[in-house]
Design an enzyme around this catalytic site. Structure first.
Site, PDB file in Angstrom:
ATOM      1  N   ASN A  92      51.790  54.584  29.994  1.00 27.35           N
ATOM      2  CA  ASN A  92      52.568  53.461  30.511  1.00 27.35           C
ATOM      3  C   ASN A  92      51.926  52.112  30.159  1.00 27.35           C
ATOM      4  O   ASN A  92      52.565  51.238  29.578  1.00 27.35           O
ATOM      5  CB  ASN A  92      52.716  53.592  32.027  1.00 27.35           C
ATOM      6  CG  ASN A  92      53.748  52.625  32.549  1.00 27.35           C
ATOM      7  OD1 ASN A  92      54.931  52.768  32.287  1.00 27.35           O
ATOM      8  ND2 ASN A  92      53.298  51.605  33.258  1.00 27.35           N
ATOM      9  N   TYR A 141      42.085  53.052  35.193  1.00 31.46           N
ATOM     10  CA  TYR A 141      43.042  51.954  35.373  1.00 31.46           C
ATOM     11  C   TYR A 141      42.486  50.665  34.743  1.00 31.46           C
ATOM     12  O   TYR A 141      43.146  50.014  33.920  1.00 31.46           O
ATOM     13  CB  TYR A 141      43.322  51.767  36.870  1.00 31.46           C
ATOM     14  CG  TYR A 141      43.957  50.450  37.209  1.00 31.46           C
ATOM     15  CD1 TYR A 141      45.191  50.096  36.688  1.00 31.46           C
ATOM     16  CD2 TYR A 141      43.302  49.543  38.052  1.00 31.46           C
ATOM     17  CE1 TYR A 141      45.773  48.873  36.996  1.00 31.46           C
ATOM     18  CE2 TYR A 141      43.871  48.325  38.359  1.00 31.46           C
ATOM     19  CZ  TYR A 141      45.094  47.989  37.834  1.00 31.46           C
ATOM     20  OH  TYR A 141      45.657  46.785  38.128  1.00 31.46           O
ATOM     21  N   PHE A 169      42.208  39.785  41.770  1.00 34.71           N
ATOM     22  CA  PHE A 169      41.299  40.478  42.675  1.00 34.71           C
ATOM     23  C   PHE A 169      42.204  41.229  43.663  1.00 34.71           C
ATOM     24  O   PHE A 169      43.153  41.845  43.214  1.00 34.71           O
ATOM     25  CB  PHE A 169      40.254  39.498  43.213  1.00 34.71           C
ATOM     26  CG  PHE A 169      39.192  39.265  42.142  1.00 34.71           C
ATOM     27  CD1 PHE A 169      39.528  38.693  40.912  1.00 34.71           C
ATOM     28  CD2 PHE A 169      37.899  39.710  42.307  1.00 34.71           C
ATOM     29  CE1 PHE A 169      38.592  38.559  39.881  1.00 34.71           C
ATOM     30  CE2 PHE A 169      36.954  39.575  41.288  1.00 34.71           C
ATOM     31  CZ  PHE A 169      37.302  39.003  40.081  1.00 34.71           C
TER      32      PHE A 169
END
Ligand code: UDP
Length: 329
Positions: A92, A141, A169
């Site tokens: 993705n 990730y 963040f």
């Protein structure tokens, strides 16, 4: 001319669409609704359901709508899942983005702002973290987001595209109107999980590790309000519209709060005792992540409005209390 928001039915995407429309912009939203919610899309945005991997679909959007800038949120973002299913993240976040870039180049769209993350840094050597610090992600990730940044860099050089990468963040809070907020399924983020306790959906909150080298032993994070993140995307697009060069910016408040401090603040906001229990560390969690956002401040003119945790949690509580099941009624 319109702005195309990919992933505009997700958490940060939907808040950005609200802000774009509130400031008078014409907005087109594309989302495959894999994790986003149709109900989160502003009623004034033109919505198309479709997937990033679908080149013909993307081409048809660029040909039908007059798009002069893209904001790209359409990515998977769960650290834990990225460790157990890395190829889903590569597919993705990288393969999907590659198709998007091909379509943009073919259709002559040359400006894009996209979501990156503090997870690109991995375990920081010092805080606050600067954009020039080393990037050694500790989870898949973060790795896919860092690779995405590099894909943009080389594509920009070859095809004259310009981009802004925004390294968020900890996104938190909800829209001041109470109309949209955070709704992940399953939920894995600290603040919404804490608020499930006063909402009667969870008995207690688990604290993942209390033996980190921080003041109270729990992890420290920089919580930044989703509306402030949304504003940064608009400023970044304006920066590109005025000829700004491709660049990377951190987005945070520059202040860290420990997991225990977040729970204590949620107790204050909700008036609920919120029982907490210490559990094992979560794999891939750095001890401290605090941003230096000086660069976003000086170059983009970005200044977060919500700089206190109590107000941030109060906006989240307003949303979760009135929408205990997210967008499902
Ligand atoms: N955390 C926790 N209990 C939970 C969920 C999260 O102690 O049920 C901690 C997590 O280990 C991290 C911090 O809260 O130190 C923020 O986690 P979150 O998943 O919200 O964001 P992340 O920092 O991973 O992007």
């Amino acid at each position: 001319m319109a702005i195309l928001v990919l992933g505009g039915a997700g958490y940060i995407g939907s808040h950005t669409v609200y802000q774009l429309i509130d400031s008078g912009r014409d907005v087109v939203v594309v989302d495959n609704l894999a994790t986003g919610h149709r109900e989160a899309v502003h009623p004034k945005a033109r919505f198309y359901q479709g997937d990033l991997h679908d080149r013909a679909f993307l081409d048809s959007i660029f040909q039908k709508e007059k798009i002069d800038g893209v904001i790209h949120f359409a990515a998977y973002s769960l650290v834990g899942e990225s460790m157990t299913n890395p190829l889903k993240y590569y597919d993705n976040n990288l393969c999907g983005t590659k198709v998007l870039l091909e379509s943009m180049v073919a259709n002559g769209v040359d400006r894009i702002v996209f979501s990156s993350t503090a997870a690109t840094y991995g375990e920081p050597k010092h805080v606050p973290i600067l954009e020039t610090d080393v990037t050694v992600p500790t989870n898949c990730y973060g790795e896919t987001k860092l690779s995405m940044e590099k894909m943009f860099k080389w594509t920009a050089q070859a095809h004259g595209l310009r981009y802004v990468s925004l390294r968020y963040f900890n996104a938190s809070g909800a829209h001041a109107s109470g109309a949209i907020g955070e709704a992940h399924c399953p939920e894995s983020h600290l603040i919404p999980l804490i608020l499930q306790v006063p909402n009667g959906q969870r008995e207690k909150i688990m604290i993942f590790g209390d033996d980190y080298p921080t003041t109270d032993g729990t992890c420290v994070r920089d919580y930044i309000h989703v509306t402030d993140l949304a504003q940064a995307h608009i400023l970044a697009l304006e920066y590109l519209n005025h000829g700004g060069q491709s660049d990377i910016f951190n987005l945070g408040n520059g202040v860290g709060f420990s997991v225990k401090e977040v729970i204590e603040t949620a107790r204050k906001v909700t008036g609920h005792p919120i029982p907490a229990e210490i559990a094992a560390r979560r794999v891939g969690d750095p001890a401290q992540l605090i941003a230096s956002s000086e660069k976003a401040n000086s170059i983009l003119g970005w200044k977060p409005e919500y700089n206190d945790l109590e107000t941030i949690i109060a906006t989240a509580w307003r949303w979760h209390h009135t929408h205990p099941n997210g967008f499902q009624v």
